[in-house]
Enzyme design. Structure first.
Site, PDB file in Angstrom:
ATOM      1  CE  LYS A  22      -5.924   5.210 -33.843  1.00  8.31           C
ATOM      2  NZ  LYS A  22      -4.492   5.141 -33.539  1.00  8.31           N
ATOM      3  CG  ASN A  23      -4.761   4.366 -29.871  1.00  6.80           C
ATOM      4  OD1 ASN A  23      -4.621   4.014 -31.047  1.00  6.80           O
ATOM      5  ND2 ASN A  23      -4.562   5.607 -29.469  1.00  6.80           N
ATOM      6  NE  ARG A  92       5.403   4.718 -32.055  1.00  4.74           N
ATOM      7  CZ  ARG A  92       6.667   5.042 -31.930  1.00  4.74           C
ATOM      8  NH1 ARG A  92       7.373   5.388 -32.978  1.00  4.74           N
ATOM      9  NH2 ARG A  92       7.240   5.034 -30.750  1.00  4.74           N
ATOM     10  CB  CYS A 116       0.370  10.679 -36.496  1.00  7.20           C
ATOM     11  SG  CYS A 116      -1.324  10.315 -36.934  1.00  7.20           S
ATOM     12  NE  ARG A 121       4.545   8.605 -32.550  1.00  5.69           N
ATOM     13  CZ  ARG A 121       3.317   8.167 -32.848  1.00  5.69           C
ATOM     14  NH1 ARG A 121       2.786   8.432 -34.021  1.00  5.69           N
ATOM     15  NH2 ARG A 121       2.635   7.459 -31.983  1.00  5.69           N
ATOM     16  CB  ILE A 123      11.130   2.059 -31.083  1.00  2.89           C
ATOM     17  CG1 ILE A 123      12.228   1.750 -32.119  1.00  2.89           C
ATOM     18  CG2 ILE A 123       9.851   2.456 -31.793  1.00  2.89           C
ATOM     19  CD1 ILE A 123      11.947   0.472 -32.922  1.00  2.89           C
ATOM     20  CG  LEU A 125      11.855   4.619 -23.812  1.00  2.03           C
ATOM     21  CD1 LEU A 125      10.622   5.358 -23.296  1.00  2.03           C
ATOM     22  CD2 LEU A 125      12.972   4.700 -22.771  1.00  2.03           C
ATOM     23  CG  ASP A 305      -3.990  10.380 -28.704  1.00  3.99           C
ATOM     24  OD1 ASP A 305      -2.903  10.869 -29.054  1.00  3.99           O
ATOM     25  OD2 ASP A 305      -4.163   9.155 -28.535  1.00  3.99           O
ATOM     26  NE  ARG A 397      -3.188   5.896 -39.379  1.00  2.00           N
ATOM     27  CZ  ARG A 397      -2.450   6.644 -38.567  1.00  2.00           C
ATOM     28  NH1 ARG A 397      -2.126   7.859 -38.917  1.00  2.00           N
ATOM     29  NH2 ARG A 397      -2.028   6.164 -37.429  1.00  2.00           N
TER      30      ARG A 397
HETATM   31  C1  EPZ Z   1       0.286   5.761 -28.070  1.00  2.56           C
HETATM   32  O1  EPZ Z   1       1.408   5.992 -28.913  1.00  2.56           O
HETATM   33  C2  EPZ Z   1      -0.951   6.065 -28.901  1.00  2.56           C
HETATM   34  N1  EPZ Z   1      -0.953   5.163 -30.051  1.00  2.56           N
HETATM   35  C3  EPZ Z   1      -0.942   7.511 -29.354  1.00  2.56           C
HETATM   36  O2  EPZ Z   1      -2.141   7.778 -30.067  1.00  2.56           O
HETATM   37  C4  EPZ Z   1      -0.887   8.411 -28.120  1.00  2.56           C
HETATM   38  O3  EPZ Z   1      -0.759   9.753 -28.542  1.00  2.56           O
HETATM   39  C5  EPZ Z   1       0.331   8.032 -27.250  1.00  2.56           C
HETATM   40  O4  EPZ Z   1       0.290   6.621 -26.923  1.00  2.56           O
HETATM   41  C6  EPZ Z   1       0.407   8.814 -25.959  1.00  2.56           C
HETATM   42  O5  EPZ Z   1      -0.780   8.660 -25.237  1.00  2.56           O
HETATM   43  C7  EPZ Z   1      -1.420   3.928 -29.934  1.00  2.56           C
HETATM   44  O6  EPZ Z   1      -1.821   3.480 -28.869  1.00  2.56           O
HETATM   45  C8  EPZ Z   1      -1.475   3.116 -31.169  1.00  2.56           C
HETATM   46  P1  EPZ Z   1       4.311   6.621 -26.299  1.00  2.56           P
HETATM   47  P2  EPZ Z   1       2.863   5.522 -28.492  1.00  2.56           P
HETATM   48  O7  EPZ Z   1       5.277   5.510 -26.543  1.00  2.56           O
HETATM   49  O8  EPZ Z   1       2.783   4.201 -27.846  1.00  2.56           O
HETATM   50  C9  EPZ Z   1       8.443   9.046 -26.525  1.00  2.56           C
HETATM   51  C10 EPZ Z   1      -3.457   8.518 -31.862  1.00  2.56           C
HETATM   52  O9  EPZ Z   1      -3.703   9.670 -32.330  1.00  2.56           O
HETATM   53  N2  EPZ Z   1       9.086   7.721 -26.659  1.00  2.56           N
HETATM   54  O10 EPZ Z   1       3.642   6.706 -24.978  1.00  2.56           O
HETATM   55  O11 EPZ Z   1       3.700   5.667 -29.691  1.00  2.56           O
HETATM   56  C11 EPZ Z   1       7.678   9.408 -27.812  1.00  2.56           C
HETATM   57  O12 EPZ Z   1       8.562   9.928 -28.783  1.00  2.56           O
HETATM   58  C12 EPZ Z   1      -2.056   8.132 -31.461  1.00  2.56           C
HETATM   59  O13 EPZ Z   1      -4.330   7.646 -31.748  1.00  2.56           O
HETATM   60  C13 EPZ Z   1      10.477   7.639 -26.673  1.00  2.56           C
HETATM   61  O14 EPZ Z   1      11.189   8.640 -26.560  1.00  2.56           O
HETATM   62  O15 EPZ Z   1       3.217   6.640 -27.441  1.00  2.56           O
HETATM   63  C14 EPZ Z   1       6.665  10.387 -27.312  1.00  2.56           C
HETATM   64  O16 EPZ Z   1       7.217  11.652 -27.230  1.00  2.56           O
HETATM   65  C15 EPZ Z   1      -1.037   9.155 -31.830  1.00  2.56           C
HETATM   66  N3  EPZ Z   1      11.062   6.416 -26.836  1.00  2.56           N
HETATM   67  C16 EPZ Z   1       6.348   9.878 -25.892  1.00  2.56           C
HETATM   68  O17 EPZ Z   1       7.437   9.022 -25.536  1.00  2.56           O
HETATM   69  C17 EPZ Z   1      10.315   5.269 -26.978  1.00  2.56           C
HETATM   70  O18 EPZ Z   1      10.916   4.176 -27.113  1.00  2.56           O
HETATM   71  C18 EPZ Z   1       5.019   9.106 -25.783  1.00  2.56           C
HETATM   72  O19 EPZ Z   1       5.083   7.969 -26.622  1.00  2.56           O
HETATM   73  C19 EPZ Z   1       8.911   5.363 -26.939  1.00  2.56           C
HETATM   74  C20 EPZ Z   1       8.315   6.602 -26.777  1.00  2.56           C
END
Ligand code: EPZ
Length: 418
Positions: A22-23, A92, A116, A121, A123, A125, A305, A397
């Site tokens: 999926k991801n 997301r 989720c 969470r 955005i 960055l 995950d 999902r």
């Molecule tokens: C991806 O989410 C995955 N989703 C998530 O899988 C996975 O848990 C996550 O990466 C970490 O491996 C998809 O690929 C669709 P991040 P993403 O940006 O991109 C913080 C599942 O169950 N952060 O690496 O949203 C954020 O709050 C899902 O399949 C900021 O602070 O993850 C988090 O604490 C759930 N500011 C951490 O970074 C930002 O602008 C990791 O988030 C972006 C992120």
């Protein structure tokens, strides 16, 4: 409402062909609108989030269709640059369309994404990086308005290796003048998969899998075919289920390296694991040993995950296990539900201490999120009597025909949809 009914206590045996990721699929679907080209994708799982991404593509003017595990997209007719709030809320990954729209249309109008509830969470960055590429971004209540007359390649440093931000920058940077260098990039296999797709689409992208990714120019390509990689989290989930239930399962079509940290702890828990090219064979006596410390980290560390499903596998393990979550602030939402089965789990800040119990007892649970819900199913497979998991659709999902796949391995599980 989905109700998963599980009667625990069966060993799992047989071969499991692991679904496409999926991801990995979601950013590729967003990337498919970058250029006026046609894309044929294979091995795309049939999931609610994939369906949501296809609806976004159609809303933007693309032809986008899924038949079984194949997806066809014709992105020659992109005609809109806004995504309605309702579509944004479905997952997301809708946020990744921001970079794609900026690159293709020079403009993107959308709202904060759903997904989720795992704590905050933000955005920030994503937005900071797109601004550095030259986008003007205004946030007005629930609307995010991005414009870019011209995007300019530059060197960016991500303070945290965010998966989504790395993907968004890669997509936006395909339209930038000059070269973009991302430092501190996420190194997940899904980033490398996105790079592979972008290269087929004609873009010069390199470095994925390391912390430095370089995005440059493009040559014209009109039609591409691409196969999505196997889902490392689904593979981890089935491995955890087989470990906890006992039995012997072969996971086929996987990249063992992508979930080697999960396999490491299952081995530590007492499973026999044999890795052969693209298959993993796991044998378990059913009673595991406690492991730890497990600490979730960005790739190549232990994946957040897989944290809930590993926890579920360890509920009856002899001794103590400790799991620390470092990626999301609220990713232990499965814990109160697992305790209702009789699990002995104590939360201390971002760590969970699990003492293995002799038995779990089936009851009614509520799926809190995608992986938390999957963890409840894994736990239910090892509980006495019937476990019912009430689920607003979280598990579907991310898991394709999860009940059928587990039944094929000998589990007693069925899914009723109301
Ligand atoms: C991806 O989410 C995955 N989703 C998530 O899988 C996975 O848990 C996550 O990466 C970490 O491996 C998809 O690929 C669709 P991040 P993403 O940006 O991109 C913080 C599942 O169950 N952060 O690496 O949203 C954020 O709050 C899902 O399949 C900021 O602070 O993850 C988090 O604490 C759930 N500011 C951490 O970074 C930002 O602008 C990791 O988030 C972006 C992120």
């Amino acid at each position: 409402m989905d109700i998963w009914r599980i009667r625990g206590g069966h060993r799992l045996t047989g071969v499991c062909f692991v679904q496409g990721s999926k991801n990995a699929s979601l950013p590729i679907l967003a990337a498919s609108m970058l250029a006026p080209a046609e894309t044929e994708l294979q091995n795309v799982p049939q999931l609610k989030d994939i369906d949501a991404a296809l609806r976004i593509l159609r809303h933007l003017g693309c032809e986008a269709e899924q038949r079984e595990n194949e997806v066809y997209i014709d992105a020659r007719g992109v005609s809109r640059c806004f995504i309605p709030h309702k579509l944004m809320l479905e997952m997301r990954s809708s946020v990744i369309f921001m970079g794609a729209l900026l690159a293709r249309c020079g403009e993107a109008r959308l709202s904060p994404p759903g997904g989720c509830q795992l704590g905050k969470r933000p955005i920030d960055l994503h937005l900071a990086a797109l601004r550095q590429l030259g986008a003007q971004i205004e946030e007005d209540g629930d609307e995010i308005l991005c414009r870019a007359g011209r995007l300019r390649g530059t060197e960016l440093l991500l303070p945290f290796p965010s998966v989504g931000a790395t993907e968004n920058i890669m997509l936006a940077a395909t339209a930038a003048e000059g070269e973009t260098v991302i430092r501190g990039a996420a190194r997940e296999p899904e980033i490398t998969a996105l790079q592979d797709y972008l290269v087929k689409l004609g873009f010069a992208v390199s470095g994925a899998g390391t912390e430095r990714i370089v995005i440059g120019g493009r040559r014209r390509v009109e039609h591409i075919e691409h196969r999505v990689l196997a889902d490392r989290i689904v593979a981890s989930t089935v491995a955890c289920a087989a470990a906890a239930c006992g039995g012997s399962v072969e996971l086929r079509g996987v990249e063992p390296e992508h979930f080697s940290t999960v396999l490491h702890f299952l081995k530590q828990a007492g499973c026999d694991i044999i890795i052969k090219n693209r298959s993993v064979w796991l044998r378990s006596g059913g009673r595991l040993y406690g492991v730890g410390p497990v600490r979730t980290e960005p790739y190549p560390g232990f994946p957040t995950d897989a944290q809930p499903v590993l926890m579920a596998a360890l509920l009856k393990a002899r001794g103590r296990s400790v799991i620390t979550e470092t990626i999301f602030e609220n990713r232990f939402r499965q814990v109160p539900e697992l305790k209702r089965l009789g699990a002995d789990i104590t939360l201390r800040g971002q760590s969970a201490e699990i003492w293995g119990v002799d038995s779990l007892h089936g009851t009614v649970l509520n799926a809190t999120d995608l992986r938390g819900g999957a963890a409840m199913i894994v736990a239910g497979l090892t509980a006495e009597g019937e476990t019912q998991v009430f689920d607003e659709g979280h598990i579907r999902r991310g898991y394709e025909r999860f009940d059928a796949r587990l039944r094929a391995l000998g589990a007693d599980i069925c899914l009723d949809q109301y």
